[in-house]
Design a protein around this motif. Structure first.
Motif, PDB file in Angstrom:
ATOM      1  N   ASN A 113      10.855   1.291 -10.291  1.00 23.83           N
ATOM      2  CA  ASN A 113       9.840   1.810  -9.124  1.00 23.83           C
ATOM      3  C   ASN A 113       8.746   2.010  -9.917  1.00 23.83           C
ATOM      4  N   ALA A 114       8.461   2.751 -11.056  1.00 25.67           N
ATOM      5  CA  ALA A 114       7.257   2.648 -11.790  1.00 25.67           C
ATOM      6  C   ALA A 114       6.526   1.184 -12.006  1.00 25.67           C
ATOM      7  N   ALA A 115       7.438   0.156 -12.512  1.00 30.03           N
ATOM      8  CA  ALA A 115       6.670  -0.973 -12.939  1.00 30.03           C
ATOM      9  C   ALA A 115       6.201  -1.948 -11.602  1.00 30.03           C
ATOM     10  N   VAL A 116       6.714  -1.402 -10.366  1.00 30.20           N
ATOM     11  CA  VAL A 116       6.428  -2.085  -9.331  1.00 30.20           C
ATOM     12  C   VAL A 116       5.240  -1.367  -8.765  1.00 30.20           C
ATOM     13  N   ARG A 129       0.971  -5.957   2.161  1.00 28.17           N
ATOM     14  CA  ARG A 129       1.841  -6.074   3.342  1.00 28.17           C
ATOM     15  C   ARG A 129       2.167  -7.711   3.098  1.00 28.17           C
ATOM     16  N   ASP A 130       1.107  -8.443   2.834  1.00 32.01           N
ATOM     17  CA  ASP A 130       0.913  -9.943   2.658  1.00 32.01           C
ATOM     18  C   ASP A 130       2.014 -10.313   1.491  1.00 32.01           C
ATOM     19  N   LEU A 131       2.133  -9.473   0.416  1.00 33.03           N
ATOM     20  CA  LEU A 131       2.861  -9.830  -0.653  1.00 33.03           C
ATOM     21  C   LEU A 131       4.417  -9.290  -0.306  1.00 33.03           C
ATOM     22  N   VAL A 132       4.898  -8.269   0.464  1.00 32.28           N
ATOM     23  CA  VAL A 132       6.090  -8.066   0.718  1.00 32.28           C
ATOM     24  C   VAL A 132       6.481  -9.112   1.881  1.00 32.28           C
ATOM     25  N   ARG A 137       9.992 -13.552   3.118  1.00 34.24           N
ATOM     26  CA  ARG A 137      10.100 -15.026   3.448  1.00 34.24           C
ATOM     27  C   ARG A 137      10.787 -16.057   2.720  1.00 34.24           C
ATOM     28  N   ILE A 138      10.597 -15.815   1.192  1.00 27.06           N
ATOM     29  CA  ILE A 138      11.194 -16.622   0.144  1.00 27.06           C
ATOM     30  C   ILE A 138      12.631 -16.411   0.223  1.00 27.06           C
ATOM     31  N   GLN A 209      14.580 -10.067  12.452  1.00 25.28           N
ATOM     32  CA  GLN A 209      15.597  -9.868  11.642  1.00 25.28           C
ATOM     33  C   GLN A 209      15.227  -9.704  10.003  1.00 25.28           C
ATOM     34  N   GLY A 210      15.580  -8.676   9.299  1.00 23.75           N
ATOM     35  CA  GLY A 210      15.167  -8.457   8.097  1.00 23.75           C
ATOM     36  C   GLY A 210      13.783  -8.264   7.753  1.00 23.75           C
ATOM     37  N   GLY A 211      13.064  -7.787   8.853  1.00 25.91           N
ATOM     38  CA  GLY A 211      11.515  -7.566   8.822  1.00 25.91           C
ATOM     39  C   GLY A 211      10.930  -8.999   9.060  1.00 25.91           C
ATOM     40  N   GLU A 212      11.614  -9.889   9.348  1.00 24.45           N
ATOM     41  CA  GLU A 212      10.893 -11.401   9.512  1.00 24.45           C
ATOM     42  C   GLU A 212      11.246 -11.784  10.969  1.00 24.45           C
ATOM     43  N   ILE A 213       9.989 -12.317  11.472  1.00 27.92           N
ATOM     44  CA  ILE A 213      10.035 -12.992  12.833  1.00 27.92           C
ATOM     45  C   ILE A 213      11.068 -14.289  12.645  1.00 27.92           C
ATOM     46  N   ALA A 214      12.253 -14.171  13.413  1.00 30.81           N
ATOM     47  CA  ALA A 214      13.136 -15.298  13.684  1.00 30.81           C
ATOM     48  C   ALA A 214      12.897 -16.079  14.707  1.00 30.81           C
ATOM     49  N   GLY A 215      12.317 -15.833  15.777  1.00 35.56           N
ATOM     50  CA  GLY A 215      12.019 -16.646  17.108  1.00 35.56           C
ATOM     51  C   GLY A 215      11.468 -15.865  18.055  1.00 35.56           C
TER      52      GLY A 215
END
Length: 310
Positions: A113-116, A129-132, A137-138, A209-215
């Protein structure tokens, strides 16, 4: 044959970069005597908080059972593991962390946690937010969504109409060969949706789903049809989420909303080349009314007009 040399080089370069960023080249994980693989076993057992059979852990980590056995023996020699035979199977053991192992797990968890936290400290909130989002997405592109992740249908948020235009313009270009005319068309369609009054009823659903736009898909009153007619527009599902029934779920929700809103009929326009979408419409009870050959979006197409009586 498509040459993927450049893409392969880019992926390998990213792997080297990220390996360095998160410290995987260090001799011990978080300045401990434990390797990354050993630390991962400790972390998994600590996260589960319950005894785990070695074969189950090997499967979940995609690790060779022999390799796992060697790592477990080393961790056991440090006094980090408690091993108890599985009842009815003398060859299998349940593994759990000892109090000493739990202390090592807590140390790893806190250090990670400290490293992140240090990694993202230089970034403002938008870049975080862009990074997360990019990491999610990956993950979704390389692996199917976790079964435990619920599918959420929700209204669109600020910035997402532009994102939907971008994604669908790009996807239809890559998958169907359509040009910028299509992107311009859907930009107008989404603008029409946003500008339309609240009555007669309209609604746009984003599948997440999982925080990602699926459709997504939307319903709007059909402008050139008799009162009581709705139009279904812009059904699409992200490639990483296809085959999971998301398109079907979106259309079902659009039909349910239309019926509850007092519409008597739903119409839609699609192309016969969009085979998966046509199957979804047929499954929902839509029937083909007519077809029309046309040249649009830089391609010769066969437009289809479908309808559903509610």
């Amino acid at each position: 044959m498509v040459d993927h040399t450049g893409q392969i080089a880019d992926i390998r370069a990213f792997n080297r970069f990220y390996t360095k960023v998160i410290g995987l080249l260090e001799e011990g994980m978080h300045e401990s005597p434990f390797t990354l693989a050993e630390a991962r076993i400790v972390y998994e057992l600590g996260k589960r908080g319950a005894a785990t059979v070695a074969s189950e852990l090997a499967r979940d980590l995609s690790m060779d059972p022999g390799q796992l056995s060697r790592l477990v023996r080393r961790l056991d020699s440090y006094g980090l593991l408690s091993m108890t035979p599985v009842r009815g199977d003398k060859r299998a053991n349940n593994m759990a962390l000892t109090p000493r192992g739990e202390a090592v797990y807590q140390g790893f968890d806190g250090a990670s946690n400290a490293a992140v936290r240090a990694l993202i400290a230089p970034l403002d909130e938008l870049r975080r937010r862009d990074l997360v989002d990019s990491m999610a997405r990956i993950r979704n592109l390389l692996a199917a969504p976790e079964p435990s992740e619920p599918l959420i249908l929700r209204p669109h948020r600020i910035g997402e109409l532009g994102w939907l235009i971008h994604r669908q313009g790009l996807l239809y270009h890559l998958e169907q060969g359509w040009n910028g005319e299509f992107e311009a068309l859907i930009a107008r369609l989404y603008s029409d949706y946003e500008a339309a009054p609240a009555n007669p009823p309209k609604s746009l659903w984003v599948a997440e789903q999982g925080g990602e736009i699926a459709g997504s898909v939307y319903i709007i009153p059909a402008a050139e049809e008799a009162a009581g007619t709705a139009q279904l527009r812009m059904l699409y599902v992200e490639p990483a989420f296809r085959g999971c029934g998301i398109g079907k779920r979106l259309v079902e929700e659009a039909v349910r909303f239309s019926r509850a809103s007092g519409y008597k009929r739903i119409i839609l326009w699609t192309q016969d080349s969009l085979v998966s979408a046509r199957r979804i419409y047929q499954g929902a009870g839509f029937t083909l009314e007519r077809e029309e050959l046309h040249h649009s979006f830089g391609a010769d197409l066969n437009g289809q007009y479908w309808s559903l009586e509610l």
